[in-house]
Design an enzyme around this catalytic site. Sequence first.
Site, PDB file in Angstrom:
ATOM      1  CE  LYS A  25      43.081  41.994  63.120  1.00 44.54           C
ATOM      2  NZ  LYS A  25      43.982  43.081  63.417  1.00 44.54           N
ATOM      3  CG  ASP A  74      45.706  44.180  66.371  1.00 49.89           C
ATOM      4  OD1 ASP A  74      46.831  43.775  66.034  1.00 49.89           O
ATOM      5  OD2 ASP A  74      44.650  43.760  65.865  1.00 49.89           O
TER       6      ASP A  74
HETATM    7  P1  NDP Z   1      37.894  45.291  59.186  1.00 48.36           P
HETATM    8  O1  NDP Z   1      37.524  44.475  57.994  1.00 48.36           O
HETATM    9  O2  NDP Z   1      37.362  44.928  60.517  1.00 48.36           O
HETATM   10  O3  NDP Z   1      37.457  46.829  58.906  1.00 48.36           O
HETATM   11  C1  NDP Z   1      37.746  47.441  57.699  1.00 48.36           C
HETATM   12  C2  NDP Z   1      37.295  48.911  57.721  1.00 48.36           C
HETATM   13  O4  NDP Z   1      37.799  49.483  56.515  1.00 48.36           O
HETATM   14  C3  NDP Z   1      35.792  49.149  57.725  1.00 48.36           C
HETATM   15  O5  NDP Z   1      35.521  50.279  58.525  1.00 48.36           O
HETATM   16  C4  NDP Z   1      35.464  49.449  56.252  1.00 48.36           C
HETATM   17  O6  NDP Z   1      34.395  50.338  56.064  1.00 48.36           O
HETATM   18  C5  NDP Z   1      36.725  50.161  55.840  1.00 48.36           C
HETATM   19  N1  NDP Z   1      37.026  50.085  54.410  1.00 48.36           N
HETATM   20  C6  NDP Z   1      37.361  48.991  53.686  1.00 48.36           C
HETATM   21  N2  NDP Z   1      37.617  49.324  52.401  1.00 48.36           N
HETATM   22  C7  NDP Z   1      37.442  50.670  52.322  1.00 48.36           C
HETATM   23  C8  NDP Z   1      37.558  51.616  51.273  1.00 48.36           C
HETATM   24  N3  NDP Z   1      37.917  51.244  50.040  1.00 48.36           N
HETATM   25  N4  NDP Z   1      37.331  52.917  51.547  1.00 48.36           N
HETATM   26  C9  NDP Z   1      36.983  53.301  52.794  1.00 48.36           C
HETATM   27  N5  NDP Z   1      36.841  52.463  53.840  1.00 48.36           N
HETATM   28  C10 NDP Z   1      37.059  51.158  53.597  1.00 48.36           C
HETATM   29  O7  NDP Z   1      39.493  45.364  59.162  1.00 48.36           O
HETATM   30  P2  NDP Z   1      40.534  45.415  60.388  1.00 48.36           P
HETATM   31  O8  NDP Z   1      40.125  46.490  61.321  1.00 48.36           O
HETATM   32  O9  NDP Z   1      40.774  44.062  60.911  1.00 48.36           O
HETATM   33  O10 NDP Z   1      41.913  45.837  59.628  1.00 48.36           O
HETATM   34  C11 NDP Z   1      41.984  47.094  58.987  1.00 48.36           C
HETATM   35  C12 NDP Z   1      43.387  47.333  58.420  1.00 48.36           C
HETATM   36  O11 NDP Z   1      44.361  47.418  59.472  1.00 48.36           O
HETATM   37  C13 NDP Z   1      43.875  46.235  57.483  1.00 48.36           C
HETATM   38  O12 NDP Z   1      44.481  46.857  56.376  1.00 48.36           O
HETATM   39  C14 NDP Z   1      44.882  45.468  58.315  1.00 48.36           C
HETATM   40  O13 NDP Z   1      45.875  44.883  57.493  1.00 48.36           O
HETATM   41  C15 NDP Z   1      45.469  46.591  59.168  1.00 48.36           C
HETATM   42  N6  NDP Z   1      46.051  46.123  60.441  1.00 48.36           N
HETATM   43  C16 NDP Z   1      47.401  46.226  60.686  1.00 48.36           C
HETATM   44  C17 NDP Z   1      47.956  45.811  61.876  1.00 48.36           C
HETATM   45  C18 NDP Z   1      49.414  45.954  62.135  1.00 48.36           C
HETATM   46  O14 NDP Z   1      49.918  45.252  63.004  1.00 48.36           O
HETATM   47  N7  NDP Z   1      50.103  46.845  61.464  1.00 48.36           N
HETATM   48  C19 NDP Z   1      47.131  45.210  62.929  1.00 48.36           C
HETATM   49  C20 NDP Z   1      45.733  45.187  62.610  1.00 48.36           C
HETATM   50  C21 NDP Z   1      45.232  45.592  61.403  1.00 48.36           C
HETATM   51  P3  NDP Z   1      32.856  49.851  55.916  1.00 48.36           P
HETATM   52  O15 NDP Z   1      32.352  49.662  57.321  1.00 48.36           O
HETATM   53  O16 NDP Z   1      32.190  50.957  55.188  1.00 48.36           O
HETATM   54  O17 NDP Z   1      32.899  48.572  55.131  1.00 48.36           O
END
Ligand code: NDP
Length: 263
Positions: free
Chosen positions: A63, A99
């Site tokens: 994104k 979103d």
């Molecule tokens: P990003 O990749 O931008 O961000 C992911 C975040 O998750 C980061 O802060 C990362 O931390 C953290 N993270 C990843 N793995 C782990 C873990 N194992 N333990 C702890 N923290 C973790 O993702 P998005 O913001 O684009 O999306 C996030 C989630 O939201 C997804 O699962 C997506 O499917 C869902 N979503 C659902 C929507 C809906 O319509 N229902 C709309 C938008 C998103 P770090 O910085 O430490 O790497």
Amino acid sequence: MKLFAIFGDPVEHSRSPLMHNSVFKNLNYKACYTRVHLKDGSKLKETFFNLGLSGANVTVPHKEAAFEACDEVRGFAKTVGVVNTLVNENGKLIGYNTDADGFMYAIEEFGEVKDVLILGAGGTAKALASRFMQDKINVTVINRSENRLAYFKDIGLTCQTWDSYKTSKYDLVVNTTSAGLKDEDLPAPQEIISDMLNNTSFAADAIYGKLTPFLKMAKEKKITYKDGADMLLGQGVLANEYFTCKELDTDDIKSHMSKSFEL
Ligand code: NDP
């Protein structure tokens, strides 16, 4: 026939094709929506135009790359630097964020929310935090790694890492991390999640279609919770309006998208 797609990595889980195709088919709109597994976010723009797309959605982890790829970004997406909806406007890539408003729609049933804890610091967290701030809601952000918290500190929010976590009372704790999406991980160590859930009225997860370990714990603690399905619906309705240039009735879009959830 117009072609639309969702870009993501992973993308197989996405319900967006089902939702948008249900609207197109039932409202006789000549379009089709598919999914594209994109590993390299820097290839987003060229892939979009090579496929001849009229529009697209963008999911994890592209994104922020989508924001960079746009020729023009409109509305709320400009504030947060995060784009989840792309429209081809005369060969120009226009970006929007649906979103955050989708999430506000999803939590309407929780009533007034004043203090929120956001787990995660990615694109979704940025969009939600900025949207909450617009409504003067107090926001705290906790993330696994410190570096991604810079954006939130800059906009004046209280930020924590797992090491600096402090107990506080919240109305809502929301998981915006991808922990639990394709694994069975909690978004933070168990004792931290347990403590935050003991101190909140509601819990929500952006992940949809499964009871994540985070929501499983909320359920065990008898906290009112919801997954990301309504957020998905809310963002999808708004995206579809951009795709179809508001030619279709919003209630009709919503009704056919909701029905696709039953498939
Ligand atoms: P990003 O990749 O931008 O961000 C992911 C975040 O998750 C980061 O802060 C990362 O931390 C953290 N993270 C990843 N793995 C782990 C873990 N194992 N333990 C702890 N923290 C973790 O993702 P998005 O913001 O684009 O999306 C996030 C989630 O939201 C997804 O699962 C997506 O499917 C869902 N979503 C659902 C929507 C809906 O319509 N229902 C709309 C938008 C998103 P770090 O910085 O430490 O790497």
